[in-house]
Design an enzyme around this catalytic site. Structure first.
Site, PDB file in Angstrom:
ATOM      1  N   TRP A   1      16.154 -23.331   4.432  1.00  0.00           N
ATOM      2  CA  TRP A   1      14.848 -23.742   4.964  1.00  0.00           C
ATOM      3  C   TRP A   1      14.309 -24.933   4.199  1.00  0.00           C
ATOM      4  CZ3 TRP A   1      14.277 -22.702   9.662  1.00  0.00           C
ATOM      5  CH2 TRP A   1      14.747 -21.503  10.192  1.00  0.00           C
TER       6      TRP A   1
ATOM      7  N   ASP B   1       6.041 -23.089   2.148  1.00  0.00           N
ATOM      8  CA  ASP B   1       6.495 -22.462   3.388  1.00  0.00           C
ATOM      9  C   ASP B   1       6.641 -20.966   3.095  1.00  0.00           C
ATOM     10  OD1 ASP B   1       7.811 -21.370   5.526  1.00  0.00           O
ATOM     11  OD2 ASP B   1       9.539 -22.735   5.456  1.00  0.00           O
TER      12      ASP B   1
ATOM     13  N   LYS C   1       7.774 -12.847  10.821  1.00  0.00           N
ATOM     14  CA  LYS C   1       8.355 -12.050   9.742  1.00  0.00           C
ATOM     15  C   LYS C   1       7.349 -11.019   9.221  1.00  0.00           C
ATOM     16  CE  LYS C   1      11.512 -15.554   9.692  1.00  0.00           C
ATOM     17  NZ  LYS C   1      11.552 -17.013   9.642  1.00  0.00           N
TER      18      LYS C   1
HETATM   19  C1  LIG Z   1      11.938 -18.263   9.860  1.00  0.00           C
HETATM   20  C2  LIG Z   1      11.615 -19.365   8.907  1.00  0.00           C
HETATM   21  C3  LIG Z   1      11.325 -20.671   9.349  1.00  0.00           C
HETATM   22  C4  LIG Z   1      11.398 -21.078  10.794  1.00  0.00           C
HETATM   23  O1  LIG Z   1      10.326 -20.582  11.482  1.00  0.00           O
HETATM   24  P1  LIG Z   1      10.106 -20.956  13.029  1.00  0.00           P
HETATM   25  O2  LIG Z   1       8.824 -20.228  13.293  1.00  0.00           O
HETATM   26  O3  LIG Z   1      11.280 -20.436  13.775  1.00  0.00           O
HETATM   27  O4  LIG Z   1       9.964 -22.413  13.117  1.00  0.00           O
HETATM   28  C5  LIG Z   1      11.010 -21.622   8.406  1.00  0.00           C
HETATM   29  N1  LIG Z   1      10.958 -21.319   7.097  1.00  0.00           N
HETATM   30  C6  LIG Z   1      11.242 -20.082   6.630  1.00  0.00           C
HETATM   31  C7  LIG Z   1      11.173 -19.799   5.168  1.00  0.00           C
HETATM   32  C8  LIG Z   1      11.574 -19.072   7.528  1.00  0.00           C
HETATM   33  O5  LIG Z   1      11.837 -17.835   7.075  1.00  0.00           O
END
Ligand SMILES: *Cc1c(COP(=O)(O)O)cnc(C)c1O
Length: 360
Positions: free
Chosen positions: A102, A172, A196
């Site tokens: 990521w 993030d 999540k």
């Molecule tokens: C799942 C995830 C993403 C991507 O998220 P989307 O909502 O599919 O764009 C980005 N960063 C992390 C750390 C993630 O776990």
């Protein structure tokens, strides 16, 4: 009806109590004669839902008054662009920490807007650790520092918050938000896709400090401007109304679990017992440095890849779903987010022991 234990990395397990509440309220929300999905986002019923969700999140995370909370769409992936577009503020450089898949995506997107300085990278050890802050090569001219507190795919988590002085810290938090208390005041921006730890996919939560809003780069599309969303209460366009409502129910559920302190204690206990079972088995292995192991995503391998498909199909029969590792890394991965009950982790450990007895 029986519910399995779902270890999916995202979209992921949601609290059963909340699913039931949403089901009860599905056809007729609080006597108004319609479902939340059918309401105008500008009506007084929906406004009360939206406001109460924001108030609950503010209370849970103790978000200071000088931060805006935005309920957006486009996923965490859109934030990979929105962060540079909004935070560069006339500067041409930003720092990024590269701890895995990521981080790499955020870096690739950041490079479209500015000179990216990768201040530290864990690539040398296949992204199995977090580089200590003393080794980072920070740039004082950076407009911000971006990092990924929990790498969902690699299962690598920061158990500390970087110190960046006056440089705004951007996180993030997609796969770790609400799993433990955080001091929001240390961050310029926190963002997270909802699927999540917050609710259904389609909602993205952004927490942004006031002074970082309103200086976008020229040509920024209106939907990518934090100021537009802040000034319009996240209703410049139609928001993800159902996801926002559902998130509010999840926030209230977390409050009933003892808030973020309660979640943290439970999450740490769940993770500790799973890692202990892996380490003590002499059969399963965790590839991640013990100091940086994620509380949320637990990757592990079996001694022989040939056993993987047997493990997965038997686990499924035992009601333990979605344990396959990410396609880029293989092996297994158990995602044990807030909503995974402790009994689910116990059931997984029991299954792993039994599988080892039969195949070890
Ligand atoms: C799942 C995830 C993403 C991507 O998220 P989307 O909502 O599919 O764009 C980005 N960063 C992390 C750390 C993630 O776990």
């Amino acid at each position: 009806m029986s519910r399995a234990y779902n270890f999916s990395a995202g979209p992921a397990v949601l609290p059963e109590e909340v699913l039931r509440q949403a089901a009860d309220e599905m056809l007729d929300w609080h006597g108004c004669g319609m479902s939340v999905m059918e309401m105008s986002h500008r009506g007084k019923e929906y406004m009360s839902i939206a406001e109460s969700a924001e108030a609950s999140l503010r209370e849970l995370m103790a978000i200071p008054a000088n931060y805006k909370v935005l309920f957006l769409q486009g996923g965490a992936s859109s934030q990979f662009s929105m962060v540079p577009m909004n935070l560069l503020r006339g500067k041409g450089e930003a720092d990024y920490i590269n701890t895995g898949e990521w981080s790499k995506k955020a870096i690739t997107e950041g490079k479209r807007y500015c000179k990216v300085n990768v201040a530290a990278s864990a690539e040398d050890k296949n992204f199995t650790y977090v580089p200590a802050q003393q080794t980072w090569k920070l740039n004082r001219q950076a407009a911000y520092l971006h990092y990924t507190p929990n790498e969902t795919i690699g299962g690598v988590e920061f158990h500390w918050v970087p110190e960046t002085g006056d440089v705004p810290l951007v996180a993030d938090m997609s796969s770790t938000i609400l799993s433990r208390p955080v001091d929001v005041a240390k961050f310029g921006v926190i963002y997270a896709g909802a699927q999540k730890n917050i609710g259904p996919a389609g909602l993205t939560v952004v927490i942004v400090r006031d002074d970082l809003i309103g200086q976008t780069i020229p040509g920024t599309p209106v939907m990518f401007d934090y100021k537009i969303h802040a000034d319009n209460g996240s209703m410049y366009n139609t928001p993800a109304t159902y996801g926002w409502y559902f998130a509010g129910l999840v926030f209230d559920w977390i409050k009933r679990q003892g808030g973020l302190q309660g979640m943290a204690e439970r999450n740490q206990r769940k993770a500790n017992k799973l890692y202990a079972a892996i380490d003590g088995s002499g059969f399963y292995k965790s590839p991640v440095d013990p100091a940086c192991r994620s509380w949320m995503n637990v990757p592990f391998t079996l001694p022989d890849e040939k056993l993987d498909s047997v493990f997965l199909s038997e686990a499924k029969k035992a009601g333990l779903l979605a344990l396959a590792g990410h396609r880029s890394v293989g092996g297994m991965r158990a995602s044990i987010y807030n909503a995974m009950p402790e009994a689910g982790v116990d059931a997984l450990i029991e299954f792993m022991r039994d599988f080892q007895r039969r195949n070890g």
